[in-house]
Scaffold this active site. Structure first.
Site, PDB file in Angstrom:
ATOM      1  N   GLU A  96       0.839  -1.203   0.000  1.00 59.34           N
ATOM      2  CA  GLU A  96       0.000   0.000   0.000  1.00 59.34           C
ATOM      3  C   GLU A  96       0.874   1.254   0.000  1.00 59.34           C
ATOM      4  O   GLU A  96       0.639   2.204  -0.760  1.00 59.34           O
ATOM      5  CB  GLU A  96      -0.866  -0.057   1.261  1.00 59.34           C
ATOM      6  CG  GLU A  96      -2.026   0.888   1.331  1.00 59.34           C
ATOM      7  CD  GLU A  96      -2.825   0.586   2.602  1.00 59.34           C
ATOM      8  OE1 GLU A  96      -3.708  -0.290   2.526  1.00 59.34           O
ATOM      9  OE2 GLU A  96      -2.567   1.213   3.645  1.00 59.34           O
ATOM     10  N   GLY A 225     -29.720  44.630   2.553  1.00 54.28           N
ATOM     11  CA  GLY A 225     -30.018  45.222   1.260  1.00 54.28           C
ATOM     12  C   GLY A 225     -31.374  44.730   0.763  1.00 54.28           C
ATOM     13  O   GLY A 225     -31.950  43.789   1.305  1.00 54.28           O
ATOM     14  N   MET A 226     -31.849  45.357  -0.278  1.00 52.37           N
ATOM     15  CA  MET A 226     -33.147  44.987  -0.823  1.00 52.37           C
ATOM     16  C   MET A 226     -33.099  43.579  -1.411  1.00 52.37           C
ATOM     17  O   MET A 226     -32.037  43.013  -1.643  1.00 52.37           O
ATOM     18  CB  MET A 226     -33.559  45.990  -1.914  1.00 52.37           C
ATOM     19  CG  MET A 226     -32.594  46.048  -3.091  1.00 52.37           C
ATOM     20  SD  MET A 226     -33.045  47.292  -4.323  1.00 52.37           S
ATOM     21  CE  MET A 226     -34.535  46.567  -4.987  1.00 52.37           C
ATOM     22  N   GLY A 227     -34.292  43.003  -1.638  1.00 54.49           N
ATOM     23  CA  GLY A 227     -34.382  41.663  -2.196  1.00 54.49           C
ATOM     24  C   GLY A 227     -33.782  41.589  -3.594  1.00 54.49           C
ATOM     25  O   GLY A 227     -33.854  42.547  -4.363  1.00 54.49           O
ATOM     26  N   GLY A 228     -33.178  40.448  -3.918  1.00 51.86           N
ATOM     27  CA  GLY A 228     -32.633  40.236  -5.247  1.00 51.86           C
ATOM     28  C   GLY A 228     -31.194  40.661  -5.427  1.00 51.86           C
ATOM     29  O   GLY A 228     -30.656  40.541  -6.526  1.00 51.86           O
ATOM     30  N   GLY A 230     -28.647  39.293  -3.894  1.00 47.20           N
ATOM     31  CA  GLY A 230     -27.742  38.161  -3.728  1.00 47.20           C
ATOM     32  C   GLY A 230     -27.158  38.006  -2.343  1.00 47.20           C
ATOM     33  O   GLY A 230     -26.079  37.441  -2.174  1.00 47.20           O
ATOM     34  N   LYS A 231     -27.872  38.477  -1.313  1.00 48.39           N
ATOM     35  CA  LYS A 231     -27.359  38.370   0.064  1.00 48.39           C
ATOM     36  C   LYS A 231     -27.176  36.913   0.480  1.00 48.39           C
ATOM     37  O   LYS A 231     -26.164  36.533   1.057  1.00 48.39           O
ATOM     38  CB  LYS A 231     -28.336  39.074   1.025  1.00 48.39           C
ATOM     39  CG  LYS A 231     -28.539  40.553   0.751  1.00 48.39           C
ATOM     40  CD  LYS A 231     -29.465  41.195   1.763  1.00 48.39           C
ATOM     41  CE  LYS A 231     -30.881  40.637   1.751  1.00 48.39           C
ATOM     42  NZ  LYS A 231     -31.585  40.892   0.455  1.00 48.39           N
ATOM     43  N   THR A 232     -28.167  36.093   0.150  1.00 51.32           N
ATOM     44  CA  THR A 232     -28.109  34.682   0.536  1.00 51.32           C
ATOM     45  C   THR A 232     -26.976  33.963  -0.180  1.00 51.32           C
ATOM     46  O   THR A 232     -26.237  33.179   0.427  1.00 51.32           O
ATOM     47  CB  THR A 232     -29.450  33.995   0.220  1.00 51.32           C
ATOM     48  OG1 THR A 232     -30.481  34.608   0.983  1.00 51.32           O
ATOM     49  CG2 THR A 232     -29.393  32.510   0.554  1.00 51.32           C
TER      50      THR A 232
END
Length: 401
Positions: A96, A225-228, A230-232
């Site tokens: 091995e 920040g606002m939705g959309g 890309g925070k997630t």
């Protein structure tokens, strides 16, 4: 509009996607270490999501090394070789090991030796049990003496690599060091940023700098920040990049939606389960579970993401205060409400404002996502068919040659 920031976006860290079947191959003498150090190391690697090959206990009773075991060495990124007192007495281990050294030279396999309560110089100089083992091999395998010499050279070469000596260290610390070293190296090889995530690299580096990974304090970091925007996705990419540097980690997605549907308890249980690996948490009282998070995690260095938070009581139930977590911990909170972060005592310097794409990034995204081109050729002409993202045909152009 930011980079392709969707709730479902995540990275792929599977070894199979990069041509490797395993992250780590463990080479060891079963009778010496299988039920102690090797078992602890194997469990720690698996706990961190590091795909590890360890041979089946029944295989060691055979006479010949199994072909699938040699193939596993070829398909691994790392080989951890645990050299114990009787390692060299096993023909299986030496075959091995010779394969490991071959792959180290030809395929850039990274070899990490561990000296299991032995003097590394005894291995390099083939003294004591190592010299005795090879004397027996040379006598037994006189018709394969070149192979025996190859085993000897492989052992000396691996013993010359800087590794871990258990004689002067606590096993738990060595296991932790090995796992951290492999984790850090694996992170640098994974392609954690999808090709369509336009603009994410610079934002990721900004957030990592904000986390202050070299400091031993506890930090709550906000992404707002606002939705959309890309925070997630940003939180997910950073989480996947750094999670293996912590003792435990948990990504709680869609906190707002989950709390509206099911209340705080399922998320509190998930947080504890992710970090403590406990599946049977029977409490169902919010305050009791909050107390449990505080008391059980206050000495652990953890990375937690609370995604899409919109109420203060959500934070109070899941990450009430910094003292709930061990030194070096990081809690990332994504939200549309900056004032919520301020109310939860997140310092202004610890808040990252999600950014829209600049003009160059927007143009790159436009080119990537809005149109795709199909070329048709034949009889002295070419037709360029440009399609929109919904599949609608735009701008047909015919060029005659």
């Amino acid at each position: 509009m930011a980079f392709m920031g969707t709730k479902s976006a995540s990275s792929s860290s599977s070894s199979t996607t990069s041509g490797f079947k395993y992250d780590v191959f463990l080479s060891f003498r079963g009778s010496d270490t299988r039920k102690n150090f090797t078992d602890h190391l194997y469990a720690a690697l698996n706990q961190k999501g590091i795909f590890t090959f360890r041979d089946d206990e029944k295989l060691e009773r055979g006479t010949f090394i199994a072909p699938e075991l040699l193939r596993a060495i070829e398909e691994s990124r790392f080989a951890v070789v645990i050299i114990s007192q009787d390692y060299a007495s096993s023909r299986w281990c030496l075959v091995e090991l010779a394969k490991i050294v071959e792959c180290m030279k030809k395929m850039r396999l990274i070899v990490l030796p561990v000296f299991h309560y032995i003097d590394p110089s005894d291995v390099r100089n083939l003294r004591k049990t190592f010299g005795e083992a090879f004397a027996k091999h040379e006598e037994r395998y006189q018709d394969k003496i070149e192979e025996v010499h190859g085993w000897k050279a492989a052992l000396v070469e691996v013993a010359s690599i800087a590794g871990w000596d258990l004689q002067d260290k606590h096993e738990a610390n060595v296991v932790e060091e090995i796992v951290r070293k492999i984790s850090d190296k694996l992170i640098s090889t994974y392609s954690i940023v999808h090709k369509d995530f336009v603009g994410i690299n610079s934002r990721m580096e900004e957030l990592v700098n904000l986390l202050g990974m070299g400091l031993n304090d506890v930090r709550f970091i906000g992404i707002w920040g606002m939705g959309g925007l890309g925070k997630t996705t940003l939180a997910r990419v950073v989480y996947d990049r750094l999670r293996n540097r912590f003792e435990g980690s948990s990504f709680l997605a869609n906190v707002r939606e989950e709390c509206e549907k099911h209340g705080f308890v399922p998320l509190q249980k998930q947080l504890l389960s992710d970090i403590l690996f406990e599946r049977n948490i029977n409490f169902s009282d919010v305050q009791m579970l909050s107390n449990m998070i505080e008391k059980r995690l206050c000495y652990k260095r953890v990375l937690i993401v609370l995604d899409d938070v919109d109420q203060l009581d959500q934070l109070e139930a899941l990450a009430g205060e910094r003292v709930w977590f061990g030194l070096g911990s990081r809690v990332i909170i994504t939200t549309r409400d900056q004032h919520l972060l301020i109310k939860h005592d997140v310092a202004e310097a610890e808040i990252y404002k999600a950014k829209e794409l600049n003009s160059d990034e927007a143009l790159q995204l436009f080119r990537l996502r809005l149109f795709w081109v199909k070329t048709i050729s034949g009889n002295g002409f070419r037709i360029f068919l440009v399609f929109g993202c919904a599949g609608k045909l735009h701008f047909p152009e015919i060029i005659f040659s």
